[in-house]
Design a protein around this motif. Sequence first.
Motif, PDB file in Angstrom:
ATOM      1  N   TYR A  87       0.844  -1.192   0.000  1.00 24.91           N
ATOM      2  CA  TYR A  87       0.000   0.000   0.000  1.00 24.91           C
ATOM      3  C   TYR A  87       0.880   1.243   0.000  1.00 24.91           C
ATOM      4  O   TYR A  87       1.908   1.264   0.668  1.00 24.91           O
ATOM      5  N   PRO A  88       0.463   2.281  -0.711  1.00 26.26           N
ATOM      6  CA  PRO A  88       1.255   3.519  -0.698  1.00 26.26           C
ATOM      7  C   PRO A  88       1.180   4.190   0.666  1.00 26.26           C
ATOM      8  O   PRO A  88       0.189   4.058   1.374  1.00 26.26           O
ATOM      9  N   SER A  93      -3.495   9.589   0.862  1.00 24.00           N
ATOM     10  CA  SER A  93      -3.904   8.373   0.173  1.00 24.00           C
ATOM     11  C   SER A  93      -5.125   7.733   0.826  1.00 24.00           C
ATOM     12  O   SER A  93      -5.871   7.025   0.172  1.00 24.00           O
ATOM     13  N   ALA A  94      -5.355   7.995   2.101  1.00 23.72           N
ATOM     14  CA  ALA A  94      -6.528   7.444   2.780  1.00 23.72           C
ATOM     15  C   ALA A  94      -7.819   8.050   2.228  1.00 23.72           C
ATOM     16  O   ALA A  94      -8.879   7.444   2.313  1.00 23.72           O
ATOM     17  N   GLU A  95      -7.718   9.234   1.652  1.00 22.98           N
ATOM     18  CA  GLU A  95      -8.893   9.888   1.076  1.00 22.98           C
ATOM     19  C   GLU A  95      -9.234   9.331  -0.296  1.00 22.98           C
ATOM     20  O   GLU A  95     -10.287   9.621  -0.841  1.00 22.98           O
ATOM     21  N   HIS A  96      -8.340   8.541  -0.864  1.00 21.84           N
ATOM     22  CA  HIS A  96      -8.540   7.974  -2.195  1.00 21.84           C
ATOM     23  C   HIS A  96      -8.333   6.459  -2.150  1.00 21.84           C
ATOM     24  O   HIS A  96      -7.293   5.961  -2.552  1.00 21.84           O
ATOM     25  N   HIS A 100      -5.434   1.995  -3.449  1.00 15.50           N
ATOM     26  CA  HIS A 100      -4.918   0.867  -2.665  1.00 15.50           C
ATOM     27  C   HIS A 100      -5.327  -0.450  -3.269  1.00 15.50           C
ATOM     28  O   HIS A 100      -6.442  -0.593  -3.717  1.00 15.50           O
ATOM     29  N   PRO A 101      -4.550  -1.475  -3.206  1.00 16.86           N
ATOM     30  CA  PRO A 101      -3.101  -1.451  -3.003  1.00 16.86           C
ATOM     31  C   PRO A 101      -2.379  -1.036  -4.268  1.00 16.86           C
ATOM     32  O   PRO A 101      -2.980  -1.016  -5.342  1.00 16.86           O
ATOM     33  N   LEU A 117      -0.525  -2.441  -9.655  1.00 14.76           N
ATOM     34  CA  LEU A 117      -1.874  -1.927  -9.925  1.00 14.76           C
ATOM     35  C   LEU A 117      -1.846  -0.416  -9.994  1.00 14.76           C
ATOM     36  O   LEU A 117      -0.951   0.236  -9.466  1.00 14.76           O
ATOM     37  N   ASN A 118      -2.845   0.136 -10.621  1.00  9.85           N
ATOM     38  CA  ASN A 118      -3.022   1.604 -10.679  1.00  9.85           C
ATOM     39  C   ASN A 118      -1.773   2.337 -11.161  1.00  9.85           C
ATOM     40  O   ASN A 118      -1.398   3.370 -10.616  1.00  9.85           O
ATOM     41  N   GLN A 119      -1.126   1.795 -12.162  1.00  9.07           N
ATOM     42  CA  GLN A 119       0.050   2.472 -12.707  1.00  9.07           C
ATOM     43  C   GLN A 119      -0.394   3.662 -13.541  1.00  9.07           C
ATOM     44  O   GLN A 119      -1.347   3.563 -14.292  1.00  9.07           O
TER      45      GLN A 119
END
Length: 120
Positions: A87-88, A93-96, A100-101, A117-119
Amino acid sequence: MMGQTDRTRHRAKNTPYDAGTRFPLIVSWPGRIAGQRKESLAMSLDVYPTLLELAGLRAAPVSGISLAPLLSGSETRVRSVVFGEVYPHELGSAEHPEMHPSSVWTRGEKWKLIRHLNQR
């Protein structure tokens, strides 16, 4: 002052590479568990059921596997595969939660599969 972090480094703890996924587990119990070195696969999920079994306690089923047979020498391995997520650790990042992950991985004794993921 904090330095800039390059997320592609293979030596960072927050990566799906060996430096981020391998860790030593040190167990000491004089008179019960002798000092030894094992190269077996294990997960942090395995610590709780291991401690319960060593203490002679029973609990509801959990995701982990007791490492007690490995520590006692009656087994040479308890897992053939481990898995995890990365996880970043960025402010905000908790708001988005869609961020994650950032990576998922699975590893056997001779192989590892990593999916980013999410690159962007």
